[in-house]
Enzyme design. Structure first.
Site, PDB file in Angstrom:
ATOM      1  N   SER A 174      17.685  86.789   4.168  1.00 52.79           N
ATOM      2  CA  SER A 174      17.838  86.510   2.732  1.00 52.79           C
ATOM      3  C   SER A 174      16.844  87.385   1.990  1.00 52.79           C
ATOM      4  O   SER A 174      15.807  87.779   2.557  1.00 52.79           O
ATOM      5  CB  SER A 174      17.531  85.036   2.460  1.00 52.79           C
ATOM      6  OG  SER A 174      17.334  84.800   1.079  1.00 52.79           O
ATOM      7  N   TYR A 212      12.340  77.206   2.236  1.00 51.49           N
ATOM      8  CA  TYR A 212      13.428  78.105   2.646  1.00 51.49           C
ATOM      9  C   TYR A 212      12.881  79.520   2.864  1.00 51.49           C
ATOM     10  O   TYR A 212      13.153  80.155   3.894  1.00 51.49           O
ATOM     11  CB  TYR A 212      14.526  78.106   1.571  1.00 51.49           C
ATOM     12  CG  TYR A 212      15.673  79.064   1.817  1.00 51.49           C
ATOM     13  CD1 TYR A 212      16.669  78.765   2.750  1.00 51.49           C
ATOM     14  CD2 TYR A 212      15.780  80.261   1.105  1.00 51.49           C
ATOM     15  CE1 TYR A 212      17.729  79.638   2.970  1.00 51.49           C
ATOM     16  CE2 TYR A 212      16.835  81.136   1.307  1.00 51.49           C
ATOM     17  CZ  TYR A 212      17.809  80.827   2.244  1.00 51.49           C
ATOM     18  OH  TYR A 212      18.854  81.695   2.451  1.00 51.49           O
ATOM     19  N   LYS A 271      12.720  81.902   6.250  1.00 48.55           N
ATOM     20  CA  LYS A 271      13.327  83.235   6.358  1.00 48.55           C
ATOM     21  C   LYS A 271      12.274  84.307   6.677  1.00 48.55           C
ATOM     22  O   LYS A 271      12.569  85.283   7.363  1.00 48.55           O
ATOM     23  CB  LYS A 271      14.093  83.566   5.077  1.00 48.55           C
ATOM     24  CG  LYS A 271      15.352  82.693   4.864  1.00 48.55           C
ATOM     25  CD  LYS A 271      16.398  82.877   5.965  1.00 48.55           C
ATOM     26  CE  LYS A 271      17.731  82.233   5.603  1.00 48.55           C
ATOM     27  NZ  LYS A 271      18.763  82.436   6.642  1.00 48.55           N
ATOM     28  N   THR A 282      29.030  81.572  -2.223  1.00 52.46           N
ATOM     29  CA  THR A 282      29.430  80.638  -1.160  1.00 52.46           C
ATOM     30  C   THR A 282      29.101  79.220  -1.615  1.00 52.46           C
ATOM     31  O   THR A 282      28.457  79.020  -2.645  1.00 52.46           O
ATOM     32  CB  THR A 282      28.644  80.909   0.147  1.00 52.46           C
ATOM     33  OG1 THR A 282      27.275  80.561  -0.072  1.00 52.46           O
ATOM     34  CG2 THR A 282      28.738  82.350   0.593  1.00 52.46           C
TER      35      THR A 282
HETATM   36  N1  LIG Z   1      24.837  82.264  -0.156  1.00 54.79           N
HETATM   37  C1  LIG Z   1      23.785  82.987  -0.475  1.00 54.79           C
HETATM   38  O1  LIG Z   1      23.508  83.264  -1.664  1.00 54.79           O
HETATM   39  C2  LIG Z   1      22.886  83.539   0.601  1.00 54.79           C
HETATM   40  C3  LIG Z   1      21.990  84.553   0.251  1.00 54.79           C
HETATM   41  C4  LIG Z   1      21.141  85.067   1.222  1.00 54.79           C
HETATM   42  C5  LIG Z   1      21.193  84.598   2.510  1.00 54.79           C
HETATM   43  N2  LIG Z   1      22.065  83.598   2.831  1.00 54.79           N
HETATM   44  C6  LIG Z   1      22.081  83.146   4.223  1.00 54.79           C
HETATM   45  O2  LIG Z   1      23.364  83.426   4.756  1.00 54.79           O
HETATM   46  C7  LIG Z   1      23.680  82.487   5.788  1.00 54.79           C
HETATM   47  C8  LIG Z   1      25.046  81.874   5.492  1.00 54.79           C
HETATM   48  O3  LIG Z   1      24.966  81.207   4.249  1.00 54.79           O
HETATM   49  P1  LIG Z   1      26.270  80.757   3.430  1.00 54.79           P
HETATM   50  O4  LIG Z   1      25.979  81.014   2.016  1.00 54.79           O
HETATM   51  O5  LIG Z   1      27.476  81.310   4.073  1.00 54.79           O
HETATM   52  O6  LIG Z   1      26.150  79.167   3.655  1.00 54.79           O
HETATM   53  P2  LIG Z   1      27.260  78.019   3.682  1.00 54.79           P
HETATM   54  O7  LIG Z   1      28.486  78.416   2.971  1.00 54.79           O
HETATM   55  O8  LIG Z   1      26.530  76.796   3.263  1.00 54.79           O
HETATM   56  O9  LIG Z   1      27.595  77.924   5.251  1.00 54.79           O
HETATM   57  C9  LIG Z   1      26.581  77.511   6.129  1.00 54.79           C
HETATM   58  C10 LIG Z   1      27.103  77.571   7.534  1.00 54.79           C
HETATM   59  O10 LIG Z   1      26.042  77.137   8.405  1.00 54.79           O
HETATM   60  C11 LIG Z   1      26.571  76.188   9.311  1.00 54.79           C
HETATM   61  N3  LIG Z   1      25.532  75.246   9.735  1.00 54.79           N
HETATM   62  C12 LIG Z   1      24.597  74.642   8.970  1.00 54.79           C
HETATM   63  N4  LIG Z   1      23.875  73.789   9.707  1.00 54.79           N
HETATM   64  C13 LIG Z   1      24.380  73.849  10.972  1.00 54.79           C
HETATM   65  C14 LIG Z   1      24.062  73.200  12.192  1.00 54.79           C
HETATM   66  N5  LIG Z   1      23.087  72.278  12.271  1.00 54.79           N
HETATM   67  N6  LIG Z   1      24.794  73.504  13.283  1.00 54.79           N
HETATM   68  C15 LIG Z   1      25.792  74.397  13.232  1.00 54.79           C
HETATM   69  N7  LIG Z   1      26.134  75.073  12.103  1.00 54.79           N
HETATM   70  C16 LIG Z   1      25.431  74.784  10.992  1.00 54.79           C
HETATM   71  C17 LIG Z   1      27.659  75.488   8.519  1.00 54.79           C
HETATM   72  O11 LIG Z   1      28.546  74.904   9.430  1.00 54.79           O
HETATM   73  P3  LIG Z   1      29.233  73.456   9.208  1.00 54.79           P
HETATM   74  O12 LIG Z   1      30.629  73.702   8.795  1.00 54.79           O
HETATM   75  O13 LIG Z   1      29.099  72.848  10.536  1.00 54.79           O
HETATM   76  O14 LIG Z   1      28.415  72.754   8.129  1.00 54.79           O
HETATM   77  C18 LIG Z   1      28.280  76.653   7.769  1.00 54.79           C
HETATM   78  O15 LIG Z   1      29.230  77.320   8.570  1.00 54.79           O
HETATM   79  C19 LIG Z   1      22.536  81.468   5.789  1.00 54.79           C
HETATM   80  O16 LIG Z   1      21.649  81.793   6.819  1.00 54.79           O
HETATM   81  C20 LIG Z   1      21.875  81.671   4.430  1.00 54.79           C
HETATM   82  O17 LIG Z   1      20.518  81.307   4.458  1.00 54.79           O
HETATM   83  C21 LIG Z   1      22.931  83.070   1.913  1.00 54.79           C
END
Ligand SMILES: NC(=O)c1ccc[n+]([C@@H]2O[C@H](COP(=O)([O-])OP(=O)(O)OC[C@H]3O[C@@H](n4cnc5c(N)ncnc54)[C@H](OP(=O)(O)O)[C@@H]3O)[C@@H](O)[C@H]2O)c1
Length: 230
Positions: free
Chosen positions: A130, A143, A147, A178
């Site tokens: 991130s 958070y 990271k 997302t």
């Molecule tokens: N969105 C942003 O703005 C952003 C920016 C920078 C970095 N990121 C990073 O990108 C990555 C993906 O984020 P996203 O935005 O795609 O998030 P999201 O839409 O909330 O999806 C999160 C994913 O993580 C899985 N997960 C969470 N806890 C889990 C657990 N205990 N066991 C197995 N799976 C688990 C969820 O699966 P379930 O279906 O099982 O809940 C889901 O598939 C993360 O590492 C986040 O920190 C996101």
């Protein structure tokens, strides 16, 4: 196709992980990690060669059992993550533990368990970090710290496994459209405008570039920011 490399993508049920699965599907067989079995089955049905890999990554026994079924692996993409935000004053220990449990400990342990098969394949580990893993801001302490920890893990893994031919890529996306971002913006009390954010498939295209880099090349870090809206 059986001769394609195999990739495990965690967090594949939605968001960036689902987009990464789509981006790798033309060139890789896929294991789709997550807890939501029906979402993973639906995604698997859209892709040429993909299977759900249903496991709660914070359950060590379940992870160990699920890993035992993986006999070979070329690419491991860690996209699963949580973002529990708040000021230091408003973040008791469980907030820190939750962020670290999923964003760091689960990533470290899954990688550790898969090291033998990744080494055998001279494989590739991609970590969705991130912008908060590069510069921490107020209200994001637990958070961001998780990271920063993830970045340190990636740097150490890259150094330790260089002799085994492993590639390790940290990807640092800015805000991405997302469900996680929707929850973040709701917590901030702002209006959600997806046009302001990266699309998940733009982040996934970066992951694909790193994974498909020519064999002599190692994309160690990749930073993506939303293009300023004009
Ligand atoms: N969105 C942003 O703005 C952003 C920016 C920078 C970095 N990121 C990073 O990108 C990555 C993906 O984020 P996203 O935005 O795609 O998030 P999201 O839409 O909330 O999806 C999160 C994913 O993580 C899985 N997960 C969470 N806890 C889990 C657990 N205990 N066991 C197995 N799976 C688990 C969820 O699966 P379930 O279906 O099982 O809940 C889901 O598939 C993360 O590492 C986040 O920190 C996101």
């Amino acid at each position: 196709m059986a001769d394609q490399p195999l990739a495990l993508v965690t967090g594949a049920s939605r968001g960036i992980g689902a987009a990464v699965a789509h981006a790798l599907a033309p060139t890789h067989r896929l294991l789709l990690g997550g807890r939501d079995e029906s979402a993973l089955a639906e995604l698997a049905g859209e892709l040429p060669d993909a299977s759900p890999w249903v496991v709660d990554l914070t359950d060590p026994a379940a992870v160990e059992a699920a890993v035992a079924g993986i006999g070979g692996l070329d690419v491991l993409v860690h996209s699963a993550g949580v973002a529990r935000l708040g000021t230091i004053e408003d973040s008791p220990a469980d907030v820190w533990r939750d962020n670290f449990e999923v964003n760091v400990v689960a990533v470290v342990e899954l990688t550790r368990l898969l090291l033998p098969v990744l080494r055998a394949a001279h494989g590739h580990v991609v970590l969705i970090n991130s912008g908060q893993g590069l510069a921490a801001r107020e209200g994001w302490g637990a958070y961001a710290a998780s990271k920063f920890g993830l970045r340190a893990f990636a740097d150490v893994l890259r150094a330790e496994e260089a002799a085994n031919g492993l590639r390790v890529t940290s990807v640092f996306p800015g805000r991405t459209d997302t469900e996680m971002q929707q929850a973040v913006v709701a917590g901030e009390g702002g209006d959600y405008d997806p046009e302001k954010y990266l699309r998940p498939d733009s982040v996934a295209a970066g992951v694909r570039t790193a994974v498909l880099a020519s064999p002599d090349a190692h994309l160690t870090e990749l930073t993506l920011r939303p293009r300023p809206v004009r």
